[in-house]
Scaffold this motif. Structure first.
Motif, PDB file in Angstrom:
ATOM      1  N   UNK A 182      -6.993   0.509  31.089  1.00 30.40           N
ATOM      2  CA  UNK A 182      -6.957  -0.747  30.333  1.00 30.40           C
ATOM      3  C   UNK A 182      -8.119  -1.650  30.723  1.00 30.40           C
ATOM      4  N   UNK A 183      -8.417  -1.710  31.999  1.00 31.31           N
ATOM      5  CA  UNK A 183      -9.523  -2.571  32.432  1.00 31.31           C
ATOM      6  C   UNK A 183     -10.866  -2.022  31.948  1.00 31.31           C
ATOM      7  N   UNK A 184     -11.030  -0.719  31.965  1.00 28.69           N
ATOM      8  CA  UNK A 184     -12.263  -0.150  31.409  1.00 28.69           C
ATOM      9  C   UNK A 184     -12.390  -0.472  29.923  1.00 28.69           C
ATOM     10  N   UNK A 185     -11.271  -0.461  29.221  1.00 34.58           N
ATOM     11  CA  UNK A 185     -11.260  -0.729  27.786  1.00 34.58           C
ATOM     12  C   UNK A 185     -11.855  -2.104  27.479  1.00 34.58           C
ATOM     13  N   UNK A 186     -11.582  -3.073  28.361  1.00 33.07           N
ATOM     14  CA  UNK A 186     -12.053  -4.442  28.122  1.00 33.07           C
ATOM     15  C   UNK A 186     -13.298  -4.810  28.933  1.00 33.07           C
ATOM     16  N   UNK A 187     -13.829  -3.868  29.688  1.00 32.48           N
ATOM     17  CA  UNK A 187     -15.003  -4.162  30.484  1.00 32.48           C
ATOM     18  C   UNK A 187     -14.716  -4.978  31.726  1.00 32.48           C
ATOM     19  N   UNK A 188     -13.538  -4.809  32.295  1.00 32.40           N
ATOM     20  CA  UNK A 188     -13.140  -5.514  33.513  1.00 32.40           C
ATOM     21  C   UNK A 188     -13.305  -4.604  34.723  1.00 32.40           C
ATOM     22  N   UNK A 189     -13.441  -5.205  35.893  1.00 29.62           N
ATOM     23  CA  UNK A 189     -13.534  -4.417  37.118  1.00 29.62           C
ATOM     24  C   UNK A 189     -12.169  -3.815  37.457  1.00 29.62           C
ATOM     25  N   UNK A 190     -12.143  -2.666  38.140  1.00 31.38           N
ATOM     26  CA  UNK A 190     -10.853  -2.052  38.489  1.00 31.38           C
ATOM     27  C   UNK A 190     -10.091  -2.826  39.555  1.00 31.38           C
ATOM     28  N   UNK A 191     -10.788  -3.618  40.369  1.00 28.67           N
ATOM     29  CA  UNK A 191     -10.096  -4.376  41.400  1.00 28.67           C
ATOM     30  C   UNK A 191     -10.324  -5.870  41.190  1.00 28.67           C
TER      31      UNK A 191
END
Length: 376
Positions: A182-191
């Motif tokens: 989900x975070x990759x989908x929105x361009x967010x960091x994993x942590x």
């Protein structure tokens, strides 16, 4: 029972998404329990009925709308005639589909459906999603003892609290498993903590302004932001040259499970469906009740706030300073977020759709004079 015709269920919950969504979620659960069930939705040309209901794959029968005006005016004087026409149209639908039961969720279409079912001696099942019941469900509750609500605090005759019917994609969401994708989908960091911002499908200007105004402070403390602005609102990126931590701005999210999985905390309005979904997935929130409708949204949020799973801030008090002084200290404490998540989950009711569907099937069985499900 072998040889019995399939249950024939008429669902009345139209006009707004807040009525239609739980009605369709219930219908989906009923079809999972009883695949042969014949389900017909009642609706009107007003509101979202003709858009949302066919998209869920259910036949839609339209009847004349019969809204009850809140003021003494010419429309109020015309209400008895409009209601009579609407009830007659609803009766015709019940006859045509040979209905066994009417299941109502409030809204313009529910009141004529209740009167039509009552006149034909059909069982009525009512679900009220809001903390403050509308006129249709208050009247309908006088015609039946099968009344179900979102929370125990809802004041409605004969009511049993079961929660709000939700989609299985929400109630079955495993946030930790889906988080990285989900975070990759929105361009967010994993942590790092992620704050999700939303004002509902239309957005909320006050929420947008407060969070975007605190963007520098959020970034300075390592908080990522997934800001869902609403399609009618534009929020400029707070710093076009800064990319870390990310501040992601999107107008709308079609599949909210990804947004929920990406987030650790939410700031949002407190509509009934929003409160139910966040509790079901265990997301803590800062609720900003819509400052209209007599404080109804505040009531929707009270159970999870009392349980320790959410914060409450009045719309008039929400500004960048509140974000900086009150919300950021929560967002940067993983232990507190985890505790609030557990408290929110304890309030959730992920099986309300199935519970309601079973009650409806039992009502059909009783109407036909056969043993209800689960009886010996």
């Amino acid at each position: 029972m072998p040889g019995e015709p399939p249950p024939r269920v008429v669902v009345a919950g139209g006009h707004s998404a807040g009525h239609i969504e739980p009605a369709m979620n219930f219908a989906d659960a009923l079809r999972r329990l009883e695949p042969t069930a014949e389900i017909t939705a009642l609706g009107t040309v007003r509101g979202l009925d003709t858009t949302l209901i066919p998209a869920r794959g259910y036949p839609l029968e339209l009847i004349p709308p019969a809204p009850l005006p809140r003021r003494l005016n010419r429309a109020l004087l015309q209400t008895p005639g409009r209601l009579r026409d609407s009830v007659r149209a609803a009766e015709a639908v019940l006859d045509r589909v040979r209905a066994d039961v009417v299941v109502g969720f409030g809204g313009y279409v529910a009141m004529p459906a209740y009167f039509a079912a009552h006149r034909q001696g059909l069982p009525i099942v009512i679900h009220e999603a809001n903390a403050r019941p509308g006129v249709a469900n208050r009247l309908g509750a006088r015609m039946t003892t099968r009344v179900f609500t979102a929370a125990p605090s809802v004041r409605l005759a004969h009511a049993t609290a079961i929660g709000i019917p939700l989609r299985p994609t929400i109630t079955g969401l495993d946030r930790p498993v889906l988080r990285d994708a989900a975070r990759r989908r929105f361009g967010l960091r994993p942590d790092g903590p992620v704050l999700m911002v939303t004002g509902g499908s239309q957005g909320a200007r006050s929420i947008n302004a407060a969070v975007s105004g605190a963007a520098a402070a959020l970034r300075a403390t390592g908080v990522q932001v997934l800001h869902i602005t609403g399609r009618q609102h534009v929020v400029e990126p707070p710093d076009r040259d800064a990319a870390d931590p990310p501040y992601v701005i999107v107008p709308y999210v079609d599949d909210m499970r990804y947004a929920y999985a990406a987030a650790d905390f939410v700031i949002c309005r407190s509509g009934a469906m929003t409160c139910a979904e966040l509790a079901a997935v265990g997301l803590p929130a800062a609720y900003v009740p819509l400052p209209l409708r007599g404080g109804e949204q505040r009531l929707n949020a009270e159970p999870v706030i009392a349980a320790g799973g959410a914060l409450l801030v009045d719309d008039a008090d929400l500004d960048p300073t509140w974000i900086e002084t009150t919300l950021i200290p929560v967002l940067t404490e993983p232990g507190r977020i985890a505790a609030m998540s557990a408290h929110a989950s304890a309030v959730g009711a992920p099986d309300a759709d199935v519970v309601l569907a079973r009650h409806v099937l039992n009502a059909v069985a009783e109407q036909r004079g056969i043993a209800p499900r689960g009886s010996k």
